[in-house]
Scaffold this motif. Sequence first.
Motif, short mmCIF file in Angstrom:
data_model
loop_
_atom_site.label_atom_id
_atom_site.label_comp_id
_atom_site.label_asym_id
_atom_site.label_seq_id
_atom_site.Cartn_x
_atom_site.Cartn_y
_atom_site.Cartn_z
N MET A 110 -48.55 -13.64 -4.69
CA MET A 110 -47.47 -14.50 -4.21
C MET A 110 -46.13 -13.83 -4.48
O MET A 110 -45.93 -13.20 -5.51
CB MET A 110 -47.57 -15.84 -4.96
CG MET A 110 -46.68 -16.90 -4.40
SD MET A 110 -47.31 -17.37 -2.79
CE MET A 110 -46.13 -18.54 -2.32
N LEU A 111 -45.21 -14.00 -3.56
CA LEU A 111 -43.89 -13.39 -3.70
C LEU A 111 -43.02 -14.21 -4.65
O LEU A 111 -43.03 -15.44 -4.62
CB LEU A 111 -43.18 -13.33 -2.34
CG LEU A 111 -43.74 -12.36 -1.32
CD1 LEU A 111 -42.99 -12.51 -0.01
CD2 LEU A 111 -43.65 -10.94 -1.82
N LYS A 112 -42.27 -13.51 -5.47
CA LYS A 112 -41.29 -14.17 -6.32
C LYS A 112 -40.20 -14.74 -5.42
O LYS A 112 -39.82 -14.12 -4.42
CB LYS A 112 -40.67 -13.18 -7.30
CG LYS A 112 -41.65 -12.59 -8.27
CD LYS A 112 -40.94 -11.57 -9.15
CE LYS A 112 -41.92 -10.83 -10.02
NZ LYS A 112 -41.26 -9.80 -10.81
N SER A 113 -39.65 -15.90 -5.76
CA SER A 113 -38.64 -16.52 -4.91
C SER A 113 -37.40 -15.64 -4.80
O SER A 113 -36.75 -15.61 -3.75
CB SER A 113 -38.27 -17.91 -5.43
OG SER A 113 -37.67 -17.81 -6.72
N GLY A 114 -37.05 -14.91 -5.86
CA GLY A 114 -35.90 -14.00 -5.79
C GLY A 114 -36.13 -12.88 -4.79
O GLY A 114 -35.25 -12.54 -4.01
N LEU A 115 -37.34 -12.33 -4.77
CA LEU A 115 -37.68 -11.29 -3.81
C LEU A 115 -37.70 -11.86 -2.40
O LEU A 115 -37.20 -11.23 -1.46
CB LEU A 115 -39.03 -10.66 -4.16
CG LEU A 115 -39.58 -9.66 -3.15
CD1 LEU A 115 -38.65 -8.47 -2.99
CD2 LEU A 115 -40.97 -9.21 -3.58
N LEU A 116 -38.27 -13.04 -2.24
CA LEU A 116 -38.37 -13.66 -0.92
C LEU A 116 -36.99 -13.83 -0.29
O LEU A 116 -36.82 -13.60 0.91
CB LEU A 116 -39.08 -15.00 -1.03
CG LEU A 116 -39.33 -15.73 0.29
CD1 LEU A 116 -40.15 -14.87 1.24
CD2 LEU A 116 -40.02 -17.05 0.03
N ARG A 117 -36.01 -14.23 -1.08
CA ARG A 117 -34.64 -14.40 -0.57
C ARG A 117 -34.13 -13.11 0.05
O ARG A 117 -33.54 -13.12 1.13
CB ARG A 117 -33.73 -14.86 -1.71
CG ARG A 117 -32.27 -14.84 -1.38
CD ARG A 117 -31.41 -15.28 -2.54
NE ARG A 117 -31.79 -14.61 -3.76
CZ ARG A 117 -31.40 -14.95 -4.96
NH1 ARG A 117 -30.60 -15.97 -5.13
NH2 ARG A 117 -31.77 -14.27 -6.03
#
Length: 162
Positions: free
Chosen positions: A1-8
């Motif tokens: 799963m992608l980290k939300s910081g990376l996803l942004r």
Amino acid sequence: MLKSGLLRWLLLALVVIVADQVSKQMVLSALTFHQVVPVFPGFNIVLTYNEGAAFSFLAAAGGWQRHFFTLLALAVSAAIVWTLRKHHAERRLAFALSLILGGAIGNVIDRISYGHVVDFLDVYWNTAHWPAFNVADSAICVGAVLMVLDGLLKPKTADQPG
């Protein structure tokens, strides 16, 4: 799963890709090759193709450069994603890397789809024209400048010289 910081940051890169591709499609559907549309003094929209890299570097190399620059951009993109995973909390750096990533992928899409990059932004002074460029190129350049600024603005740590 992608980290939300990376996803942004990946979403920002996606915004650059979409803006680049939409703008290129608009120009491709509205202009013929080398057609010039004056916008204001010093700026035109002109449809042109670049088979090389920046400033048409290696544009006349015979075709191998298409594959070379595609692979290079994909390798750089992978390295950027890896770096973003590690440094997604560093806002300036992550913003810069996201712009570069989006620009690189935008131009890769062109190389794969058309065999060349679609350029259309023409900046000039009198009769001297800067090489035509596009949204992807602009994002890459802005990202590179921001990376340099990030390096200059980062506080020095105790283990860094001077």
